[in-house]
Motif scaffolding. Sequence first.
Motif, PDB file in Angstrom:
ATOM      1  N   ASP A 240      51.911  44.117  45.056  1.00 29.22           N
ATOM      2  CA  ASP A 240      50.748  44.590  45.811  1.00 29.22           C
ATOM      3  C   ASP A 240      49.491  44.618  44.954  1.00 29.22           C
ATOM      4  O   ASP A 240      48.380  44.397  45.450  1.00 29.22           O
ATOM      5  CB  ASP A 240      51.011  45.988  46.380  1.00 29.22           C
ATOM      6  N   GLN A 241      49.660  44.913  43.669  1.00 37.06           N
ATOM      7  CA  GLN A 241      48.519  44.948  42.763  1.00 37.06           C
ATOM      8  C   GLN A 241      48.036  43.547  42.411  1.00 37.06           C
ATOM      9  O   GLN A 241      46.861  43.348  42.094  1.00 37.06           O
ATOM     10  CB  GLN A 241      48.887  45.687  41.474  1.00 37.06           C
TER      11      GLN A 241
ATOM     12  N   ARG B  47      45.927  39.496  46.277  1.00 37.18           N
ATOM     13  CA  ARG B  47      44.916  39.705  47.310  1.00 37.18           C
ATOM     14  C   ARG B  47      44.388  38.314  47.646  1.00 37.18           C
ATOM     15  O   ARG B  47      43.410  37.850  47.036  1.00 37.18           O
ATOM     16  CB  ARG B  47      43.801  40.616  46.798  1.00 37.18           C
TER      17      ARG B  47
ATOM     18  N   LEU C 270      33.510  39.891  50.892  1.00 41.44           N
ATOM     19  CA  LEU C 270      34.597  40.587  50.194  1.00 41.44           C
ATOM     20  C   LEU C 270      34.015  41.837  49.530  1.00 41.44           C
ATOM     21  O   LEU C 270      33.229  41.743  48.596  1.00 41.44           O
ATOM     22  CB  LEU C 270      35.236  39.657  49.158  1.00 41.44           C
TER      23      LEU C 270
ATOM     24  N   SER D  65      45.415  39.654  37.836  1.00 42.85           N
ATOM     25  CA  SER D  65      45.649  38.625  38.857  1.00 42.85           C
ATOM     26  C   SER D  65      44.752  37.423  38.635  1.00 42.85           C
ATOM     27  O   SER D  65      45.195  36.270  38.695  1.00 42.85           O
ATOM     28  CB  SER D  65      45.401  39.206  40.250  1.00 42.85           C
TER      29      SER D  65
ATOM     30  N   TYR E 240      40.564  37.266  47.917  1.00 48.31           N
ATOM     31  CA  TYR E 240      39.811  37.409  46.668  1.00 48.31           C
ATOM     32  C   TYR E 240      40.208  36.323  45.663  1.00 48.31           C
ATOM     33  O   TYR E 240      39.341  35.768  44.969  1.00 48.31           O
ATOM     34  CB  TYR E 240      40.057  38.801  46.078  1.00 48.31           C
TER      35      TYR E 240
ATOM     36  N   ASP F 146      35.556  44.725  48.155  1.00 50.54           N
ATOM     37  CA  ASP F 146      36.179  45.520  47.084  1.00 50.54           C
ATOM     38  C   ASP F 146      35.413  45.280  45.791  1.00 50.54           C
ATOM     39  O   ASP F 146      35.492  44.215  45.176  1.00 50.54           O
ATOM     40  CB  ASP F 146      37.639  45.114  46.921  1.00 50.54           C
TER      41      ASP F 146
ATOM     42  N   TRP G 178      37.244  44.135  42.481  1.00 50.41           N
ATOM     43  CA  TRP G 178      37.574  42.711  42.424  1.00 50.41           C
ATOM     44  C   TRP G 178      36.323  41.869  42.201  1.00 50.41           C
ATOM     45  O   TRP G 178      36.339  40.905  41.433  1.00 50.41           O
ATOM     46  CB  TRP G 178      38.267  42.281  43.715  1.00 50.41           C
TER      47      TRP G 178
ATOM     48  N   ALA H  95      43.225  43.623  39.589  1.00 50.32           N
ATOM     49  CA  ALA H  95      42.338  42.491  39.882  1.00 50.32           C
ATOM     50  C   ALA H  95      42.149  41.617  38.649  1.00 50.32           C
ATOM     51  O   ALA H  95      42.209  40.381  38.730  1.00 50.32           O
ATOM     52  CB  ALA H  95      40.989  43.014  40.370  1.00 50.32           C
TER      53      ALA H  95
END
Length: 309
Positions: free
Chosen positions: A56-57, A60, A251, A128, A63, A253, A256, A125
Amino acid sequence: MASIETILTLFILIGLGYLGKRTVLNGQPLAPLNTFVYYFAVPALLFNSVYQLSLDQLFRPAYLLAFVLGVTLTGVIAALGCRYLFREKSKEVLSIRALNATFSNYAYMGIPMVFGLLGEAAYGAMISIILLGNIFQIGGVQLLIEGQREQGKGMRSLLAILDKSLLRSPVFIATLLGVTVSAFQVELPALVSSTLDMLAPATVPAALFCLGASLEFKSLSRNRAMLGWLVAVKLLIHPLLTLAIFTLAGLEDRNWLLAAVFLAALPTGALAHVMALRYDVCEKETSLTVVISTLLSLVSVSLWVMLMI
């Protein structure tokens, strides 16, 4: 102040490599050290970065797609500039120069800078984007170069290209293993985790030492305009395009967004030089791009931070 100290430390490591190659390592090949970085240290670093995070982390999709689009557009701009402004026709050379204009110093500068500025809220973020950057950019360049070098046609040729550029790539394998361990919540034996913890930190100093040993300033006079173009694309156009894409895509967030822009604003990473050495393409030009972009990033990165925060 901390970011300046980080960049200065980077230059010390590069300087040690430059000095070592001209003294105790004079006449010695760099291939063994480069092999160690590519096949052992980098995979340990990537695996360590991912396996302790939940899926989950890490994922995304919107993004990550925005970040990839920024990298792709920047690479195309860099390659077109080299093709039409500097009359470069070799597709292998254009691939490496696109990498020089898009691949950031994720590990040495990205992790401490983004974590220091944004804290734990942006850690998922940051990791990733770094993992995707390594797979997409390093794997993508390998795919392009192997595709140019593969002479066959049809399915057999395609499988050979994928095998050389992806399926046997330590960057891809280490990331895939890390994601698998994370997905199944496997607890590593203490002996394995402690070995990885010792091996992973060797990536940055070894890559920078190898970079410094490869520096040859004679090529600077021959390629000054082209190097200036690549550095400008890396430090200015890449983060600007990333910011524009995130904004236009709506976007919201901010962790991110800031992580993506700050990582894009970083200078060219030493792993780009590892790839240039691996394929024997633009080795000296790549080392100079890393050094010059890093030096100028003292100013440019500071300006991006002031603009965004």
